[in-house]
Design a protein around this motif. Structure first.
Motif, mmCIF file in Angstrom:
data_model
loop_
_atom_site.group_PDB
_atom_site.id
_atom_site.type_symbol
_atom_site.label_atom_id
_atom_site.label_comp_id
_atom_site.label_asym_id
_atom_site.label_seq_id
_atom_site.Cartn_x
_atom_site.Cartn_y
_atom_site.Cartn_z
ATOM 1 N N SER A 116 44.527 55.705 51.263
ATOM 2 C CA SER A 116 44.891 55.858 49.866
ATOM 3 C C SER A 116 43.881 55.163 48.958
ATOM 4 N N ALA A 117 43.777 55.667 47.734
ATOM 5 C CA ALA A 117 42.885 55.082 46.742
ATOM 6 C C ALA A 117 43.527 53.843 46.118
ATOM 7 N N VAL A 118 42.751 52.786 46.008
ATOM 8 C CA VAL A 118 43.195 51.543 45.374
ATOM 9 C C VAL A 118 42.032 50.989 44.551
ATOM 10 N N VAL A 119 42.320 49.989 43.759
ATOM 11 C CA VAL A 119 41.269 49.295 43.016
ATOM 12 C C VAL A 119 40.893 48.034 43.793
ATOM 13 N N ALA A 120 39.622 47.907 44.119
ATOM 14 C CA ALA A 120 39.132 46.719 44.819
ATOM 15 C C ALA A 120 38.703 45.676 43.799
ATOM 16 N N VAL A 121 39.166 44.455 43.996
ATOM 17 C CA VAL A 121 38.791 43.332 43.131
ATOM 18 C C VAL A 121 38.498 42.133 44.027
ATOM 19 N N ALA A 122 37.861 41.121 43.452
ATOM 20 C CA ALA A 122 37.593 39.901 44.209
ATOM 21 C C ALA A 122 38.907 39.216 44.569
ATOM 22 N N LYS A 123 38.868 38.453 45.656
ATOM 23 C CA LYS A 123 40.060 37.732 46.112
ATOM 24 C C LYS A 123 40.670 36.931 44.968
ATOM 25 N N SER A 124 41.977 36.976 44.903
ATOM 26 C CA SER A 124 42.770 36.302 43.863
ATOM 27 C C SER A 124 42.705 37.016 42.517
ATOM 28 N N ASN A 125 41.986 38.148 42.466
ATOM 29 C CA ASN A 125 41.969 38.994 41.269
ATOM 30 C C ASN A 125 41.668 38.195 39.999
ATOM 31 N N PRO A 126 40.464 37.580 39.908
ATOM 32 C CA PRO A 126 40.145 36.701 38.770
ATOM 33 C C PRO A 126 40.164 37.401 37.419
ATOM 34 N N ARG A 127 39.911 38.715 37.373
ATOM 35 C CA ARG A 127 39.923 39.427 36.105
ATOM 36 C C ARG A 127 41.304 39.986 35.769
ATOM 37 N N ARG A 128 42.276 39.685 36.600
ATOM 38 C CA ARG A 128 43.679 40.061 36.364
ATOM 39 C C ARG A 128 43.859 41.560 36.108
ATOM 40 N N VAL A 129 43.299 42.342 36.979
ATOM 41 C CA VAL A 129 43.493 43.791 36.899
ATOM 42 C C VAL A 129 44.847 44.117 37.502
ATOM 43 N N LYS A 130 45.780 44.562 36.670
ATOM 44 C CA LYS A 130 47.137 44.823 37.142
ATOM 45 C C LYS A 130 47.636 46.217 36.783
ATOM 46 N N GLN A 131 47.024 46.846 35.798
ATOM 47 C CA GLN A 131 47.467 48.171 35.386
ATOM 48 C C GLN A 131 46.264 49.011 34.969
ATOM 49 N N PHE A 132 46.500 50.306 34.834
ATOM 50 C CA PHE A 132 45.396 51.232 34.571
ATOM 51 C C PHE A 132 44.648 50.872 33.303
ATOM 52 N N SER A 133 45.353 50.461 32.270
ATOM 53 C CA SER A 133 44.700 50.140 31.001
ATOM 54 C C SER A 133 43.708 48.995 31.140
ATOM 55 N N ASP A 134 43.909 48.120 32.134
ATOM 56 C CA ASP A 134 42.976 47.012 32.347
ATOM 57 C C ASP A 134 41.594 47.506 32.760
ATOM 58 N N LEU A 135 41.547 48.674 33.398
ATOM 59 C CA LEU A 135 40.267 49.224 33.830
ATOM 60 C C LEU A 135 39.431 49.719 32.653
ATOM 61 N N LEU A 136 40.074 49.922 31.520
ATOM 62 C CA LEU A 136 39.395 50.498 30.363
ATOM 63 C C LEU A 136 38.851 49.438 29.413
ATOM 64 N N ALA A 137 39.100 48.160 29.713
ATOM 65 C CA ALA A 137 38.650 47.075 28.838
ATOM 66 C C ALA A 137 37.132 47.012 28.771
ATOM 67 N N ASP A 138 36.592 46.780 27.583
ATOM 68 C CA ASP A 138 35.139 46.785 27.381
ATOM 69 C C ASP A 138 34.433 45.755 28.249
ATOM 70 N N GLU A 139 35.075 44.609 28.456
ATOM 71 C CA GLU A 139 34.412 43.529 29.182
ATOM 72 C C GLU A 139 34.493 43.696 30.705
ATOM 73 N N LEU A 140 35.244 44.672 31.194
ATOM 74 C CA LEU A 140 35.383 44.869 32.644
ATOM 75 C C LEU A 140 34.302 45.814 33.151
ATOM 76 N N ARG A 141 33.604 45.397 34.200
ATOM 77 C CA ARG A 141 32.582 46.248 34.830
ATOM 78 C C ARG A 141 33.224 46.975 36.011
ATOM 79 N N ILE A 142 33.404 48.277 35.882
ATOM 80 C CA ILE A 142 34.024 49.057 36.952
ATOM 81 C C ILE A 142 33.032 50.079 37.488
ATOM 82 N N VAL A 143 32.991 50.222 38.808
ATOM 83 C CA VAL A 143 32.121 51.202 39.461
ATOM 84 C C VAL A 143 32.973 52.160 40.278
ATOM 85 N N GLN A 144 32.435 53.360 40.463
ATOM 86 C CA GLN A 144 33.103 54.373 41.273
ATOM 87 C C GLN A 144 32.081 55.057 42.163
#
Length: 301
Positions: A116-144
């Motif tokens: 299944s598809a999931v969002v990978a983050v560093a251990k302990s989730n330092p950027r607090r990615v918890k919901q889809f809208s968090d992926l859209l934040a300007d300061e978040l660097r997301i790759v696909q």
């Protein structure tokens, strides 16, 4: 039953046996053989870790060398199509096998597992990615991974497009990579804050953790392996495909590496065929069955 009918029925039984032997006969090799043969396998990068484990198991059990080419599912499909070489094709999602089958590139297809598809983050989730809208934040660097090359990218795009959310994620994506493991590596080394990957891939990344999002719930990959139509050793290729799919061989490894394995058969080096026939047919088919068993190493009951 008259003689002509008996002969026709016996011929039919022989034809079925011959067709089966072309499809499912095991290789004329075992752990006692000194001959080593090889298979070329095209395998999605997402399955690399589990495939390496299964390769070690299979090569220890049989005198067969597995040559494995890893890469994005679409790129591997193009290699199968253009090169005309290879024995097995194992993409990250069976949609690629459906395309390959429609083009006459593969024959037998065996289901293996699910991821299944999931969002990978560093251990302990330092950027607090918890919901889809968090992926859209300007300061978040997301790759696909690229939707045009890798199964994870294609599935993510398909599911989010249907939900009307793909355009916003695409706009927020910092970069696209070639494979799902490239995405995981970016997050691992801190080149990205988050990346969309398959859950099973994170088995090899203890530095990362998964965040499951409802928006990605339907982004599931059904993994299967196909025997390439032009395989030089189709029986040997099918033998390894059955080994991969067996619940007590490849299935165990898929479970160990974080996949949800399919409910495959118990492994048998030579699969057994059960044939139901009336007593009048026995004289005509016993000799054929005996020869078939001796030639193919298969027991017919």
């Amino acid at each position: 039953m008259n003689r002509i009918s008996l002969v026709l029925l016996a011929t039919l039984v022989l034809g079925v046996a011959l067709v089966w032997s072309l499809r499912d006969s095991p290789p004329a090799t075992n752990s006692n053989s000194t001959e080593t043969r090889s298979l070329l396998v095209y395998c999605a990068a997402s399955n690399r870790a589990v495939m390496e484990a299964v390769r070690d198991d299979y090569e220890a059990e049989y005198p067969v060398k597995l040559e494995i080419q890893y890469g994005p599912s679409q790129t591997l499909l193009a290699s199968v199509d253009v090169s005309g070489k290879g024995d097995l094709y194992l993409p990250a999602d069976d949609s690629y096998l459906q395309v390959a089958s429609s083009r006459g590139l593969v024959k037998e297809i065996l289901p293996l597992a699910e991821m299944s598809a999931v969002v990978a983050v560093a251990k302990s989730n330092p950027r607090r990615v918890k919901q889809f809208s968090d992926l859209l934040a300007d300061e978040l660097r997301i790759v696909q991974a690229s939707p045009d090359a890798a199964a994870i990218g294609k599935l993510t795009r398909d599911v989010l497009t249907a939900a009307g959310q793909w355009d916003s994620l695409h706009a927020a994506t910092s970069a696209y990579r070639t494979t799902v493991t490239d995405v995981a590596n970016d997050v691992k080394v801190g080149a990205a804050d988050a990346g969309i990957v398959f859950d099973a891939v994170l088995h090899e990344y203890p530095e990362l953790e998964a965040v499951s999002l409802p928006e990605l719930r339907d982004a599931k990959a059904n993994i299967a392996v196909g025997v390439i139509a032009g395989a030089k050793q189709p029986s040997l290729a099918l033998h390894f495909a059955r080994y991969l799919a067996a619940r007590d061989r490849g299935g165990l490894r898929y479970a160990e590496y974080g996949f949800q394995p399919a409910n495959g058969d118990i492994w048998a080096d030579a699969p057994e065929i059960t044939l139901y026939a009336g007593s009048m047919l026995r004289p005509a088919i016993e000799e054929t069955i005996k020869a078939f068993e001796q030639r193919e190493g298969v027991r017919v009951t």
